[in-house]
Design a protein around this motif. Structure first.
Motif, PDB file in Angstrom:
ATOM      1  N   UNK A 117      13.577  58.899  45.346  1.00 11.93           N
ATOM      2  CA  UNK A 117      14.624  60.083  45.026  1.00 11.93           C
ATOM      3  C   UNK A 117      13.890  61.108  44.685  1.00 11.93           C
ATOM      4  N   UNK A 118      14.756  61.628  45.271  1.00 13.41           N
ATOM      5  CA  UNK A 118      14.269  63.943  45.524  1.00 13.41           C
ATOM      6  C   UNK A 118      15.400  64.380  44.722  1.00 13.41           C
ATOM      7  N   UNK A 140      23.747  61.566  48.175  1.00 10.36           N
ATOM      8  CA  UNK A 140      24.143  62.508  47.749  1.00 10.36           C
ATOM      9  C   UNK A 140      24.492  61.942  45.984  1.00 10.36           C
ATOM     10  N   UNK A 141      23.553  61.580  45.124  1.00  8.90           N
ATOM     11  CA  UNK A 141      24.494  61.230  43.485  1.00  8.90           C
ATOM     12  C   UNK A 141      24.172  62.474  42.186  1.00  8.90           C
ATOM     13  N   UNK A 142      24.903  63.634  42.106  1.00  5.49           N
ATOM     14  CA  UNK A 142      25.405  64.343  41.458  1.00  5.49           C
ATOM     15  C   UNK A 142      25.235  63.845  40.403  1.00  5.49           C
ATOM     16  N   UNK A 143      23.998  63.903  38.879  1.00  6.85           N
ATOM     17  CA  UNK A 143      24.513  63.852  37.727  1.00  6.85           C
ATOM     18  C   UNK A 143      25.200  65.265  36.923  1.00  6.85           C
ATOM     19  N   UNK A 144      25.724  65.117  36.413  1.00  5.91           N
ATOM     20  CA  UNK A 144      26.945  65.637  35.360  1.00  5.91           C
ATOM     21  C   UNK A 144      26.155  65.647  33.784  1.00  5.91           C
ATOM     22  N   UNK A 145      26.021  67.331  33.884  1.00 11.15           N
ATOM     23  CA  UNK A 145      25.548  67.276  32.594  1.00 11.15           C
ATOM     24  C   UNK A 145      26.239  68.452  31.663  1.00 11.15           C
ATOM     25  N   UNK A 146      27.825  68.521  31.858  1.00  9.62           N
ATOM     26  CA  UNK A 146      28.207  70.148  31.762  1.00  9.62           C
ATOM     27  C   UNK A 146      29.419  69.406  31.895  1.00  9.62           C
ATOM     28  N   UNK A 204      11.246  55.762  42.597  1.00  9.77           N
ATOM     29  CA  UNK A 204       9.555  56.878  42.535  1.00  9.77           C
ATOM     30  C   UNK A 204      10.886  57.733  41.846  1.00  9.77           C
ATOM     31  N   UNK A 205      10.373  58.711  41.578  1.00 14.66           N
ATOM     32  CA  UNK A 205      11.071  60.281  41.861  1.00 14.66           C
ATOM     33  C   UNK A 205      10.660  60.870  42.132  1.00 14.66           C
ATOM     34  N   UNK A 206      11.095  62.126  43.144  1.00 16.76           N
ATOM     35  CA  UNK A 206       9.925  63.466  43.653  1.00 16.76           C
ATOM     36  C   UNK A 206      10.612  64.111  42.968  1.00 16.76           C
ATOM     37  N   UNK A 263      14.853  58.324  49.625  1.00 17.00           N
ATOM     38  CA  UNK A 263      16.099  57.425  49.810  1.00 17.00           C
ATOM     39  C   UNK A 263      16.971  58.622  49.477  1.00 17.00           C
ATOM     40  N   UNK A 264      17.632  59.527  48.879  1.00 17.13           N
ATOM     41  CA  UNK A 264      18.388  59.777  48.040  1.00 17.13           C
ATOM     42  C   UNK A 264      18.397  61.018  47.361  1.00 17.13           C
TER      43      UNK A 264
END
Length: 124
Positions: free
Chosen positions: A4-5, A87-93, A32-34, A57-58
């Motif tokens: 995942x990027x 695309x999975x947004x990870x919301x931090x605010x 695995x993460x890029x 992968x996404x």
């Protein structure tokens, strides 16, 4: 498609991106993460980023105020769309107005509780 990027703004997202990276690659079932600081080598950076997006992968989009108007993030998200990547947004605010590039994507809330966010992400 083995990773995942991670797309983030260095203005305010590096710490969040690093923590997500560390949790995913270091878990009981590593994912695995890029992540640029751990995967970029000396050379032509745009080609490395493009290749990582093409093979991903996404995309995990670290959604912070700084990433909402960040040209690098926009370019990465546009390229991910061109390649048909989720695309999975990870919301931090709280109360972020999402960029149009991810407005239709299901997000994972990391603002309230990081551990719950990671658990949800692992089950995505």
């Amino acid at each position: 498609m083995d990773h995942w990027f991670v797309s983030y703004s260095s203005e305010d997202g590096t710490q969040h991106a690093s923590r997500v990276h560390d949790e995913l690659v270091g878990g009981v079932q590593p994912i695995p993460v890029w992540f640029a600081p751990t995967r970029m080598s000396v050379g032509h950076y745009p080609a490395q980023i493009d290749g990582a997006l093409r093979d991903a992968a996404g995309v995990l989009f670290i959604a912070t105020p700084g990433s909402m108007n960040n040209q690098n993030c926009d370019d990465e998200l546009k390229r991910a769309r061109e390649y048909g990547k989720p695309i999975v947004p990870l919301v931090f605010a709280p109360a972020l107005r999402m960029t149009l590039l991810v407005a239709d994507s299901q997000y994972v809330d990391f603002f309230e509780d990081f551990e719950t966010g990671i658990a949800r992400l692992r089950n995505y």
